[in-house]
Design an enzyme around this catalytic site. Sequence first.
Site, PDB file in Angstrom:
ATOM      1  N   CYS A 194      42.648  39.211  42.457  1.00  0.00           N
ATOM      2  CA  CYS A 194      42.852  40.260  42.722  1.00  0.00           C
ATOM      3  C   CYS A 194      41.871  42.125  43.346  1.00  0.00           C
ATOM      4  O   CYS A 194      42.070  42.671  43.654  1.00  0.00           O
ATOM      5  CB  CYS A 194      43.533  41.178  41.890  1.00  0.00           C
ATOM      6  SG  CYS A 194      44.855  39.926  41.233  1.00  0.00           S
ATOM      7  N   HIS A 197      44.309  48.402  41.432  1.00  0.00           N
ATOM      8  CA  HIS A 197      45.242  47.007  41.957  1.00  0.00           C
ATOM      9  C   HIS A 197      46.568  47.623  41.339  1.00  0.00           C
ATOM     10  O   HIS A 197      46.962  47.778  39.643  1.00  0.00           O
ATOM     11  CB  HIS A 197      44.698  45.149  41.557  1.00  0.00           C
ATOM     12  CG  HIS A 197      44.861  45.228  41.484  1.00  0.00           C
ATOM     13  ND1 HIS A 197      46.151  44.256  42.142  1.00  0.00           N
ATOM     14  CD2 HIS A 197      45.297  44.273  40.036  1.00  0.00           C
ATOM     15  CE1 HIS A 197      46.352  43.105  42.082  1.00  0.00           C
ATOM     16  NE2 HIS A 197      46.248  43.491  40.611  1.00  0.00           N
ATOM     17  N   ASN A 240      52.953  42.507  42.115  1.00  0.00           N
ATOM     18  CA  ASN A 240      51.402  42.468  42.417  1.00  0.00           C
ATOM     19  C   ASN A 240      51.268  41.120  43.117  1.00  0.00           C
ATOM     20  O   ASN A 240      50.970  40.220  43.111  1.00  0.00           O
ATOM     21  CB  ASN A 240      51.288  42.195  40.599  1.00  0.00           C
ATOM     22  CG  ASN A 240      49.213  41.548  40.190  1.00  0.00           C
ATOM     23  OD1 ASN A 240      49.132  41.942  41.492  1.00  0.00           O
ATOM     24  ND2 ASN A 240      49.342  41.370  39.375  1.00  0.00           N
TER      25      ASN A 240
END
Length: 324
Positions: free
Chosen positions: A111, A247, A277
């Site tokens: 990520c 994020h 996500n």
Amino acid sequence: MTASIAGIGAYVPETIVTNDDLAKIVETSDEWITSRTGIRERRISTGEETSDLAAEAARRALAAAGVKAEDLDLIIMGTSSPDCNYPSGACEVQAKIGAVNAAAFDVSAACAGFIFAMNIVQGFFKSGIYQTALVIGAETLSKVTDWTDRSTCVLFGDGAGAAVLKNEKTGILDMLMGSDGTKGEALMCKSRTLGNFLTGTKPEIGFMTMDGQEVFRFAVKRVPESIETLMKRNHMEKDDIRYYVLHQANERIVEAVARRLKEPMDKFPMTIAKYGNTSTASIPLLLNDMVEQGMLKDGDKIIMSGFGAGMTWGAVLLEWKQSV
Ligand code: UT7
């Protein structure tokens, strides 16, 4: 000279999967998912590969920047779900968009991949080696998701975002990256397991596993630390920062970071509700939304912060320039 964002682009698959859709395949509910994560729906690919999503996001970023694919010197793609072990996703995108003059490679930082890619570009720009680069964050996490595991399958989505970076006077002011490999097991997706004619076993393909609370704790510690480090060493106060572009892993993580920084939630834009996500794609997807909504003005300072498997974390302090 420094890396400046000249254009942003994003692309997500068309198919929307709602929380209610997932409640039909695992024991979960819209109420649980929304209250624990802020996620309401996500996009799931029904045919497009990671490189397809990435190439479309790249085309849109190039168009926004007014840059031709053949003018790119460098393509770096953050991904943890590439189409192949090799060639790299970046090479596949290079072929799809015709960036014949670019060097292309992937970054594996989960990520934090998009932020790591920006850091690397900045290194090349500072040394004067390259002048124009494309950074991409792209994932089809749906293919590494265990769709029988309710603790992970409700969290993730597919998508891609890209930015064209140019070596200019205004842009990245500072950046950092960090890693802690000792905590790698907290969030993991094994590649093929070992298996060959000596072991007598066939390789098996791995799926994502996660200790959600460990990752939560890690994020809530590292993200504010990174942001404060960047502000401190650039002699900036909280009022100097227009937005924190984090994020998008969990709305509660963003809220916890805001509390630790003692900053209001309206400085933390979010896309988690509609995309879930999307790992390394989440920051450019969010930035793209912000640009589309006209949220960013010349001279605005923003801090982007990514974190994830590795464990990895990274942050970029950027002065926005209205070229996109
Ligand atoms: O990009 C980085 C990627 N990872 C992350 O960002 C993950 C960070 N962590 C998180 O976001 C949160 O830890 C989760 C959303 C993953 C989980 O939230 P939580 O508040 O930490 O829940 P939990 O794991 O403590 O589980 C609470 C309960 C458990 O039941 P019991 O043991 O209390 O009876 C779970 O079995 O919720 C249960 N549960 C679910 N229930 C309904 C876990 N997943 C689900 C689900 N639906 N999908």
